[in-house]
Design a protein around this motif. Structure first.
Motif, mmCIF file in Angstrom:
data_model
loop_
_atom_site.group_PDB
_atom_site.id
_atom_site.type_symbol
_atom_site.label_atom_id
_atom_site.label_comp_id
_atom_site.label_asym_id
_atom_site.label_seq_id
_atom_site.Cartn_x
_atom_site.Cartn_y
_atom_site.Cartn_z
ATOM 1 N N ILE A 48 1.945 2.059 -3.485
ATOM 2 C CA ILE A 48 0.825 2.638 -4.252
ATOM 3 C C ILE A 48 0.634 4.107 -3.867
ATOM 4 O O ILE A 48 0.483 4.977 -4.728
ATOM 5 C CB ILE A 48 -0.476 1.824 -4.031
ATOM 6 N N GLU A 49 0.683 4.396 -2.563
ATOM 7 C CA GLU A 49 0.529 5.775 -2.086
ATOM 8 C C GLU A 49 1.668 6.664 -2.586
ATOM 9 O O GLU A 49 1.450 7.812 -2.986
ATOM 10 C CB GLU A 49 0.489 5.802 -0.546
ATOM 11 N N SER B 9 -6.413 4.158 -6.568
ATOM 12 C CA SER B 9 -5.510 5.273 -6.253
ATOM 13 C C SER B 9 -5.067 6.027 -7.498
ATOM 14 O O SER B 9 -4.858 7.230 -7.464
ATOM 15 C CB SER B 9 -4.262 4.750 -5.529
ATOM 16 N N MET B 10 -4.888 5.292 -8.611
ATOM 17 C CA MET B 10 -4.392 5.900 -9.857
ATOM 18 C C MET B 10 -5.235 5.416 -11.029
ATOM 19 O O MET B 10 -4.855 4.477 -11.737
ATOM 20 C CB MET B 10 -2.918 5.505 -10.062
ATOM 21 N N ASN C 118 -6.952 -1.994 -6.046
ATOM 22 C CA ASN C 118 -6.334 -1.007 -5.146
ATOM 23 C C ASN C 118 -5.482 -0.006 -5.925
ATOM 24 O O ASN C 118 -5.509 1.197 -5.659
ATOM 25 C CB ASN C 118 -5.456 -1.702 -4.095
ATOM 26 N N ILE C 119 -4.707 -0.539 -6.894
ATOM 27 C CA ILE C 119 -3.835 0.336 -7.704
ATOM 28 C C ILE C 119 -4.693 1.313 -8.507
ATOM 29 O O ILE C 119 -4.451 2.516 -8.525
ATOM 30 C CB ILE C 119 -2.931 -0.503 -8.639
ATOM 31 N N ARG C 120 -5.757 0.787 -9.146
ATOM 32 C CA ARG C 120 -6.610 1.628 -9.998
ATOM 33 C C ARG C 120 -7.441 2.619 -9.168
ATOM 34 O O ARG C 120 -7.745 3.717 -9.632
ATOM 35 C CB ARG C 120 -7.525 0.743 -10.854
ATOM 36 N N LYS D 120 1.059 7.418 -6.196
ATOM 37 C CA LYS D 120 -0.104 8.293 -6.349
ATOM 38 C C LYS D 120 0.280 9.769 -6.171
ATOM 39 O O LYS D 120 -0.196 10.642 -6.902
ATOM 40 C CB LYS D 120 -1.170 7.895 -5.313
ATOM 41 N N HIS D 121 1.136 10.041 -5.201
ATOM 42 C CA HIS D 121 1.470 11.435 -4.870
ATOM 43 C C HIS D 121 2.733 11.932 -5.571
ATOM 44 O O HIS D 121 3.139 13.067 -5.380
ATOM 45 C CB HIS D 121 1.608 11.594 -3.352
ATOM 46 N N PRO E 56 3.353 6.604 -14.347
ATOM 47 C CA PRO E 56 2.093 5.901 -14.029
ATOM 48 C C PRO E 56 1.995 4.574 -14.767
ATOM 49 O O PRO E 56 1.139 4.363 -15.615
ATOM 50 C CB PRO E 56 1.025 6.897 -14.504
ATOM 51 N N GLU F 231 0.853 -1.199 0.000
ATOM 52 C CA GLU F 231 0.000 0.000 0.000
ATOM 53 C C GLU F 231 0.886 1.245 0.000
ATOM 54 O O GLU F 231 0.555 2.252 -0.627
ATOM 55 C CB GLU F 231 -0.896 0.000 1.250
ATOM 56 N N VAL G 164 -3.579 4.785 -14.438
ATOM 57 C CA VAL G 164 -2.329 4.005 -14.474
ATOM 58 C C VAL G 164 -2.343 2.961 -15.594
ATOM 59 O O VAL G 164 -3.397 2.429 -15.947
ATOM 60 C CB VAL G 164 -2.072 3.328 -13.108
#
Length: 488
Positions: free
Chosen positions: A293-294, A340-341, A336-338, A297-298, A304, A290, A344
């Motif tokens: 991924i975070e 957040s992004m 989870n990936i999608r 994201k930032h 991406p 996680e 991607v």
């Protein structure tokens, strides 16, 4: 591109003294010794000596070859366009057995070249050389080979060359494993604007079909300060994109004295001025966190794009492969990936025809492909690899059945990847221009942050620069575009 790491001046090395014991000073000593030998040979022949490095396999091998080329050019060899050279290195891959067969054929060809040029030197290195039966076969059937070394002592090329020059016998040095990491050596980069950077070596996963842990050894991470120093040097030389390389980058930092997570390292790399894009290869789904991924994201610099090798969509087959996740785990990770992004790009690896794979198992793979909608995929027919657990498994899938499934998989991926790529059509996006298009016609080829290729008309002076391109027409895996005034 110019060669990195000129921290040792070869002209000021005292060649009358004993070679230093510490690395990399020892290797620079032998580079100076070899350079002296090369100069004498060039004077004798009345021409420059040439070299060629031929790379088989993955990006880790390509990165190793950059080091080999850097060492050869520091010694005084000029790069040749073909294997008609004075010093030829084959950096081998052994992921599939047919790769080995191909290499043997090429070595035989080099033997014929050596008959015409007896002074020619032939070196073999890389993953294939870590297998004892391969080395024995070469010693017996290809006695004209001069140097054999493996994956763990790539850095010792100059020392092994010097032994070959002075002793005139076949030099063989294979290490079974190592904890040693020697990086501060010359490296010849293919591009002036992007480069790969090793962050770790080896693999601890032991997937049942894979030979890599046996030939690349156990996981070992480079110190973050060494990685950051290398990237800062690259940035100072004009590199704008780095690819962080490892067999499983998610495991980075576990072997360090002061453990650091992969996302922790990414945050440090992001602070380096001049670096505009950060990529990485390859993560393993079982431990993509996680936190990572975070971080992605930032981030304004991490591309991406996640390459997430699935291998199979069947939980039963994944267990037999020793992948340590299920179909449901994989789909949840993608969600989870999608989440957040959303934009991607997700790419993958898939093996068809693994021992025991049923039609139901294969349908599970197709189901994941449809649910995920991969941007692209590397697909492979299972190839039995001697020395792996899977090689002894029962119930092989008949070739015709595997081939028919493979065709269906390709059709499904083509459909989903075209649907995914279409979402960018009509947009203006930033492209890093990489090279002149192979087709000519004044076209250039560049890459989006999500790793998709774009072809468009432009001047060669744009190579290595970021430019806004209007993505006029999607053609599945790539775009035809036109230069734009501004980014949308």
């Amino acid at each position: 591109m110019g060669i990195m790491y000129h921290q040792f001046d070869l002209d000021n090395i005292n060649l009358d003294m004993q070679p230093p014991m510490e690395e990399p000073a020892r290797q620079y000593y032998f580079m100076a010794k070899c350079r002296e030998h090369v100069r004498k040979e060039q004077a004798r022949l009345g021409r420059p000596l040439t070299c060629a490095t031929v790379t088989f396999g993955c990006q880790m091998n390509a990165k190793d070859s950059e080091k080999l080329e850097g060492i050869l050019e520091t010694i005084g060899y000029q790069k040749a366009d073909s294997e008609a050279a004075d010093f030829v290195i084959y950096n081998t891959c052994t992921v599939r057995e047919n790769a080995n067969t191909k290499v043997y054929g090429r070595i035989g060809y080099l033997g014929m070249r050596k008959k015409k040029n007896p002074d020619m030197k032939i070196a073999l290195c890389g993953c294939m050389m870590q297998e004892s039966q391969v080395v024995e076969k070469i010693k017996k059937s290809y006695r004209f080979v001069d140097i054999i070394f493996g994956t763990h002592n790539i850095f010792k090329l100059a020392e092994l060359m010097y032994e070959s020059f002075t002793k005139r016998h076949m030099v063989t040095e294979i290490w079974e494993d190592t904890t040693q990491i020697v990086e501060d050596l010359p490296s010849e980069h293919k591009y002036t604007f992007k480069a790969g950077v090793n962050i770790m070596y080896g693999c601890n996963n032991f997937c049942s079909y894979c030979i890599v842990p046996y030939v690349r050894g156990r996981e070992r991470s480079r110190k973050p300060e060494d990685i950051l120093a290398e990237i800062k040097k690259l940035a100072a030389e004009g590199i704008v994109e780095v690819m962080l390389l490892g067999q499983n980058v998610n495991s980075y930092g576990k072997t360090l004295e002061h453990p650091l997570s992969f996302s922790g390292l990414l945050k440090m790399v992001e602070q380096i001025e001049g670096i505009e894009r950060i990529r990485f290869m390859t993560p393993h789904p079982k431990d993509l966190s996680e936190e990572l991924i975070e971080t992605m994201k930032h981030s304004k610099k991490i591309c991406p794009h996640v390459h997430l090798p699935m291998q199979s969509g069947s939980s039963r087959i994944l267990k037999a492969m020793n992948r340590k996740y299920t179909k449901e785990d994989y789909l949840k990770l993608v969600d989870n990936i999608r989440a957040s992004m959303p934009d991607v790009s997700i790419t993958t690896d898939i093996i068809v025809g693994f021992p025991g794979e049923t039609e139901e198992d294969f349908e599970d793979t197709l189901d994941v492909v449809r649910k995920v909608g991969f941007d692209s995929a590397y697909t492979f027919l299972y190839s039995k690899r001697t020395g792996t657990v899977a090689a002894k498994m029962e119930h092989p899938v008949p070739k015709d059945v595997a081939s028919e499934r493979f065709g269906r998989l390709l059709a499904e991926i083509k459909k989903t990847s075209e649907e995914r790529a279409l979402r960018y059509q009509g947009r203006v996006m930033e492209v890093l221009v990489e090279e002149k298009n192979a087709q000519g016609d004044g076209m250039l080829t560049g890459r989006l942050g999500n790793n998709l290729l774009v072809h468009f008309k432009g001047e060669d002076s744009l190579i290595g620069k970021f430019v806004p391109v209007h993505l006029a027409e999607c053609r599945g895996f790539y775009y035809i575009g036109t230069l734009s005034e501004k980014k949308s």
